[in-house]
Design a protein around this motif. Structure first.
Motif, PDB file in Angstrom:
ATOM      1  N   LYS A  98      -4.345   7.053  -1.120  1.00  0.00           N
ATOM      2  CA  LYS A  98      -5.579   6.453  -1.643  1.00  0.00           C
ATOM      3  C   LYS A  98      -6.207   5.522  -0.602  1.00  0.00           C
ATOM      4  CE  LYS A  98      -7.330   3.667  -5.436  1.00  0.00           C
ATOM      5  NZ  LYS A  98      -7.004   2.858  -6.607  1.00  0.00           N
ATOM      6  N   SER A  99      -5.392   4.746   0.090  1.00  0.00           N
ATOM      7  CA  SER A  99      -5.901   3.823   1.098  1.00  0.00           C
ATOM      8  C   SER A  99      -6.559   4.575   2.253  1.00  0.00           C
ATOM      9  CB  SER A  99      -4.758   2.945   1.614  1.00  0.00           C
ATOM     10  OG  SER A  99      -5.218   2.066   2.604  1.00  0.00           O
ATOM     11  N   VAL A 100      -5.905   5.643   2.723  1.00  0.00           N
ATOM     12  CA  VAL A 100      -6.470   6.456   3.812  1.00  0.00           C
ATOM     13  C   VAL A 100      -7.779   7.104   3.363  1.00  0.00           C
ATOM     14  CG1 VAL A 100      -6.109   8.517   5.227  1.00  0.00           C
ATOM     15  CG2 VAL A 100      -4.254   6.863   4.927  1.00  0.00           C
ATOM     16  N   ASP A 101      -7.802   7.661   2.166  1.00  0.00           N
ATOM     17  CA  ASP A 101      -9.007   8.306   1.646  1.00  0.00           C
ATOM     18  C   ASP A 101     -10.163   7.318   1.515  1.00  0.00           C
ATOM     19  OD1 ASP A 101      -7.663  10.715   1.559  1.00  0.00           O
ATOM     20  OD2 ASP A 101      -7.331  10.670  -0.615  1.00  0.00           O
ATOM     21  N   GLU A 102      -9.889   6.134   0.994  1.00  0.00           N
ATOM     22  CA  GLU A 102     -10.946   5.130   0.824  1.00  0.00           C
ATOM     23  C   GLU A 102     -11.498   4.682   2.181  1.00  0.00           C
ATOM     24  OE1 GLU A 102      -9.107   2.095  -1.538  1.00  0.00           O
ATOM     25  OE2 GLU A 102      -9.483   3.168  -3.423  1.00  0.00           O
ATOM     26  N   ARG A 103     -10.617   4.544   3.172  1.00  0.00           N
ATOM     27  CA  ARG A 103     -11.047   4.165   4.506  1.00  0.00           C
ATOM     28  C   ARG A 103     -11.928   5.262   5.111  1.00  0.00           C
ATOM     29  NH1 ARG A 103      -6.436   2.288   5.884  1.00  0.00           N
ATOM     30  NH2 ARG A 103      -5.631   4.136   6.922  1.00  0.00           N
TER      31      ARG A 103
END
Length: 92
Positions: free
Chosen positions: A79-84
């Protein structure tokens, strides 16, 4: 797995242990699941170094083992990678 080790292999005076597990996403190390016993299990983003979540033993360990279930920590990193990536595309 600690449940199958000789109980005498770790002395009773041992008070600290470390766990570091790289978490991958798209074949890249995207985060880490870490623990400095007796602290909580913590998920870190490898790029931003932000704490993405924390877990107790009861929340993360597979029943009757000392093995962490990596599914939820993997989801947090994903989720963190996708949001970034979404933010980076929006700024183009």
């Amino acid at each position: 797995n600690g449940s199958f080790k000789d109980l005498k292999s770790v002395p009773e005076s041992a008070t600290m242990a470390y766990f570091v597990k790289p978490l991958t996403y798209n074949s890249q190390v995207a985060g880490f699941l870490i623990r400095s016993y007796p602290s909580l299990w913590t998920v870190l983003d490898a790029q931003t170094k932000n704490v993405l979540g924390s877990f107790t033993d009861e929340q993360i360990l597979v029943q009757r083992t000392n093995t962490p279930d990596l599914r939820e920590s993997g989801r947090l990193v994903q989720k963190s990678v996708d949001e970034r990536a979404i933010k980076a595309r929006a700024n183009m």
